[in-house]
Scaffold this active site. Structure first.
Site, PDB file in Angstrom:
ATOM      1  N   ASP A 115     107.397 -72.560 -28.470  1.00 50.70           N
ATOM      2  CA  ASP A 115     106.875 -71.287 -28.975  1.00 50.70           C
ATOM      3  C   ASP A 115     107.828 -70.136 -28.678  1.00 50.70           C
ATOM      4  OD1 ASP A 115     106.393 -71.818 -26.245  1.00 50.70           O
ATOM      5  OD2 ASP A 115     105.008 -70.124 -26.130  1.00 50.70           O
ATOM      6  N   GLU A 116     107.676 -69.108 -29.454  1.00 48.73           N
ATOM      7  CA  GLU A 116     108.242 -67.789 -29.175  1.00 48.73           C
ATOM      8  C   GLU A 116     109.729 -67.797 -28.829  1.00 48.73           C
ATOM      9  OE1 GLU A 116     104.320 -65.378 -27.681  1.00 48.73           O
ATOM     10  OE2 GLU A 116     105.339 -66.583 -26.185  1.00 48.73           O
TER      11      GLU A 116
END
Ligand code: ACM
Length: 682
Positions: free
Chosen positions: A322-323
Site C-alpha cells: 500500500d501507499e
C-alpha cells in the site's frame, strides 16, 4: 450533593441500566452469546455446576487439553467453586455431571480447517462434538458464555447448538511498528480473539517507524531499525504457538516496497534514493522505497524471507504493497530508464514487476501472498489474496477478477467509529445480488488496529469491545443483525474480556486517576463517560503528532462509542417514541441531566489545579449547558408549554457550538438534547 454522592448516583444509574440488561438476558433468543451460533435452540433444562464437575476428552491433543483446562479455570474463578478435579481427563466415557468432548481428529491450524462444533447442554450433562480440536475449542468459548446464575446456583442454560463460521478468515491486524506492543499485549489480545472465535492475527511487523522482528541473518534490520523494541525469534515462536492453541493463525506482514524506512536505516543500499535514513517519527506516508530495479534487492529479500518463513508456519504471507507514493522512483533516472526498457508504463506496472519477483521468492518457500488492494490489480497468480481497504467496490472487483479477497474497509477500528457501523459492515450483505462465483471468493475480513494513536496502555480500548461485534459479523449468519441486541450482549462480553487480562476497562479508571492526580476522579469520569475521541483522521490538529508524544490525555482515555452516552441516547429515543411520556423515563433522563449540569463547576476546580485538563474546560462547560437546555426542554414537554422562536434559536446555537470538537474530543449526547428540543416544539 457532594461529589461522592454524585458518583454513587452515577453508579446506581448505570447499575439500573445493567440490571435491565440482566433481566432481558433470559428472554433473548441469543442468550449472552457472541458471536451468535449458526443454529441454536434454547431448551428448558439447566445444567447446575457443582464441585464434582469434570471435563473428559476422547483425545490426548495438547491444544484441546489446554483449552479445556482454561475453561475449568474460568468456570471456577467466576463461580468460586472448588472443583475436585483440577485437570480434564482423557477418557472416552461420557459421565453425568460432566462435560464430554469428542473430536474426530486433530486439525491443522490453517485456512479452511473444519471449525464446526455441536454443543448440547441438558440437566444431566454437557457434550461438545466436533470434527476437529479447533471446532471443540470454539465450542468451549461458547460454553463459558452460557454460564449464568440464580438463587439455585451457577448453571449452564440448556441449549442445542450446531455452529460453524460463515467466513473462514476472521482477522485482527495489530500494527506494532507505529507503537511497539510487548508480548503480553499480543497474548492478551489473542485470548480475547479466541473468546469471540476470531482466527487470524495479522501482525504488521514492519513500517517506517520500526522494524519489530529480530533478523539473525541481516541484524542491522532490527539493530538499527527498531530503537531496541523488537521481538526475538523465541518470542515469535512462543506467540505463534500461543495463537495456535486458540485456533488462531499468525500471518506476518512485511510491508513493501513502500512503508520501508525502518528497513533502509540499516540497509540504505537497497533504497531508490541515496541515504542515510533514520527511523521515521512523524505520521503519514513517506518516500523511502525499495529499488525494484536492483537485483541485489531481491537477493536481500530472499535471505530475509527464508529466515522468516521458518518462524511463521502459516501458508499466507502479507507483502503490504500500500501507499507507495512513487516519489523516489520518479526522481531516479536509472529507475525511469528501467521502466522504458521493460515497457512498464507507470509506477503501478513497476510495482507489479516488483510483486512478481517477490512472488518468485515466496513460492518456493510455500508461501501464498496477501496484499493490500492497489488501484490496478497486479497480474499475479490467482492464489493471491487481496485485502480491500479503500472501499467495498474493490472487494467485489478483485473477487470478480478471480482473486480471493478480504474486507477491511469499514473495519478500521483505529478510526474510533461506533460499533454498530462496523457491525453492519457485512462483506456480503443479506440483499446482495453478487454472483455465487464472486461470493465464494470472499474469505472474510479483518479489523485493523493501526497504532499511530495507541500504545500498550490504550490499545485494548480501541480494539475491544468493538471488535467482538466484528467477530460476530464474520462468524454468524448475515441475518443476525439486531443492533440493540448486539449492544446488550456486547456489554456482557466486554466485562468477560477483562477476566482474560484485557485492560480496556481497568485502564480507563487508572488513566483518569493519573489525569486528576487521584483527586475527585468521579467528576472527571462523569464528563469523560459522555465524550468520545475525535475521528482519528481529524486528530492532527492542533497537535501535529510525533511517535514519542504522550497518549495519556483525555482524548486517549475517552472511549469510542461510549456506553453511558449510548444508553442515555437510547433512553431519549425511547422517551420520544413513548406517546404517554412514561414518568420513569423522565425521571431517569432528569437524573443524568442534573448530574451533568452540575458537574462543570466541580470540574473547573480540578482543571485549575491540573493544566493537562485545560484543553477540555470549554467542552465540560458545553456539557453543562447542554444538560441545562435538556432540562428546560423536559420541563416544557411536561407542562406542554410551547417555546417561542427566540428561545429555540438561542438554544440551538448553543448546541451547535457544543457540537464542535475540543481537545480532539466531542460530546456524544448533543444530538439527544436536540431531539428533546424538537420534542418540546411538537
Ligand atoms: C493501509 O491502511 N494503508 C493499508
Amino acid at each position: 450533593m457532594r461529589t461522592t454522592e454524585f458518583a454513587k448516583l452515577n453508579i446506581l444509574m448505570m447499575a439500573c441500566l445493567i440490571s435491565i440488561n440482566l433481566l432481558a438476558q433470559s428472554d433473548s433468543k441469543y442468550l449472552n452469546l457472541m458471536p451468535v451460533p449458526e443454529k441454536m435452540n434454547v431448551t428448558a433444562g439447566k445444567f447446575l455446576l457443582n464441585e464434582s464437575f469434570t471435563i473428559s476428552i476422547n483425545n490426548d491433543d495438547k491444544r484441546l487439553f489446554k483449552a479445556a483446562q482454561r475453561t475449568l479455570k474460568i468456570l471456577s474463578e467466576r463461580t468460586g467453586l472448588f472443583f475436585k478435579d483440577q485437570f480434564p481427563v482423557i477418557s472416552i466415557s461420557s459421565k453425568t455431571n460432566a462435560l464430554s468432548i469428542n473430536i474426530s481428529k486433530v486439525g491443522e491450524v490453517k485456512l479452511g480447517v473444519d471449525e464446526s462444533y455441536n454443543l448440547i447442554v441438558n440437566e444431566k450433562s454437557v457434550k461438545i462434538d466436533a470434527a476437529t480440536n479447533i471446532g471443540a475449542i470454539h465450542g468451549l468459548a461458547t460454553l463459558v458464555q452460557l454460564l449464568n446464575s440464580d438463587k439455585s446456583g451457577y448453571y449452564l442454560q440448556g441449549v442445542e447448538i450446531k455452529d460453524k463460521p460463515r467466513f473462514p478468515w476472521r482477522g485482527l491486524l495489530i500494527d506494532v511498528s507505529r507503537h511497539f506492543m510487548p508480548i503480553e499485549v499480543i497474548k492478551r489480545n489473542l485470548d480475547a480473539m479466541g473468546a469471540v472465535k476470531m482466527n487470524v492475527l495479522h501482525w504488521h511487523l514492519t513500517d517506517d517507524h520500526g522494524f519489530r522482528i529480530e533478523s539473525k541473518s541481516l541484524p542491522k534490520l532490527h539493530e538499527l531499525g527498531s530503537d531496541g523494541l523488537y521481538y526475538t525469534h523465541e518470542q515469535i515462536i512462543d506467540i505463534v504457538d500461543y495463537a495456535a492453541d486458540r485456533g488462531i493463525r499468525v500471518v506476518p506482514e512485511f510491508d513493501l516496497p513502500g512503508h520501508a524506512t525502518s528497513w533502509l536505516v540499516g540497509y540504505p543500499e537497497f533504497a531508490s534514493a541515496p541515504g542515510p535514513y533514520s527511523i521515521e517519527r512523524n505520521w503519514g506516508i513517506f518516500n523511502p522505497t525499495f529499488d525494484p530495479t536492483n537485483d541485489e534487492t531481491y537477493n536481500f529479500l530472499t535471505v530475509f524471507f527464508k529466515e522468516m518463513s521458518a518462524l511463521f508456519p502459516d501458508e499466507y504471507w502479507h507483502i503490504g504493497g500500500d501507499e507507495n507514493n512513487g516519489k523516489q522512483w520518479d526522481a531516479n533516472k536509472k529507475i525511469q530508464e528501467f521502466k522504458v526498457q521493460n515497457k512498464l508504463k507507470n509506477n503501478h506496472d513497476l510495482q507489479n514487476y516488483f510483486n512478481k519477483r517477490v512472488e518468485k521468492i515466496l513460492t518456493p518457500l510455500n508461501k501464498t501472498m496477501v496484499g493490500w488492494y492497489t488501484d490496478e490489480m497486479p497480474d499475479l497468480s490467482k492464489d493471491y489474496i487481496v485485502q480491500a481497504w479503500k472501499g467495498r467496490a474493490s472487494l467485489y472487483q478483485t473477487s470478480r477478477n478471480g482473486y480471493r479477497s478480504l474486507l477491511s474497509h469499514g473495519f478500521y477500528i483505529d478510526l474510533v467509529q461506533p460499533t454498530d457501523y462496523h457491525y453492519l459492515n457485512d462483506p456480503i450483505p443479506p440483499d446482495s445480488i453478487l454472483e455465487n462465483t464472486v461470493k465464494e471468493k470472499i474469505l472474510g475480513g479483518e479489523a485493523t488496529m493501526w497504532a499511530e494513536f495507541v500504545d500498550p496502555e490504550t490499545i485494548d480500548s480501541r480494539i475491544w469491545p468493538r471488535t467482538a461485534a466484528i467477530a460476530e459479523r464474520l462468524w454468524s449468519p448475515g441475518y443476525v443483525n439486531d443492533v440493540q441486541d448486539m449492544y446488550r450482549r456486547l456489554s456482557i462480553v466486554n466485562l468477560h474480556l477483562e477476566e482474560l487480562g484485557l485492560t480496556h476497562v481497568k485502564n480507563y479508571e487508572m488513566m483518569l486517576r493519573r489525569l486528576t492526580n487521584n483527586y475527585n476522579v468521579e467528576v472527571l469520569k462523569n464528563f469523560v463517560d459522555v465524550i468520545q475521541p475525535l475521528y482519528t483522521y481529524s486528530r492532527d490538529h492542533p497537535h501535529v503528532f510525533k511517535s514519542y508524544y504522550p497518549l495519556t490525555r483525555v482524548v486517549d482515555v475517552s472511549a469510542p462509542d461510549p456506553e453511558v452516552a449510548r444508553e442515555f441516547n437510547q433512553l431519549v429515543d425511547s422517551f420520544i417514541k413513548d406517546v404517554k411520556k412514561d414518568e420513569s423515563k423522565t425521571i431517569a433522563i432528569t437524573k443524568w441531566l442534573n448530574l451533568w449540569k452540575n458537574n462543570h463547576s466541580k470540574l473547573v476546580d480540578i482543571i485549575n489545579a491540573l493544566p493537562v485538563l485545560k484543553e477540555i474546560e470549554t467542552l465540560s462547560e458545553d456539557l453543562s449547558k447542554c444538560a441545562a437546555i435538556g432540562l428546560e426542554a423536559l420541563e416544557k414537554i411536561k407542562n406542554n408549554s410551547k417555546p417561542n422562536e427566540l428561545w429555540i434559536s438561542t438554544r440551538l446555537s448553543t448546541l451547535k457550538l457544543a457540537g464542535v470538537p475540543k481537545g480532539e474530543t466531542e460530546l456524544a449526547i448533543v444530538k439527544s438534547i436536540e431531539k428533546l428540543l424538537g420534542e418540546a416544539l411538537k
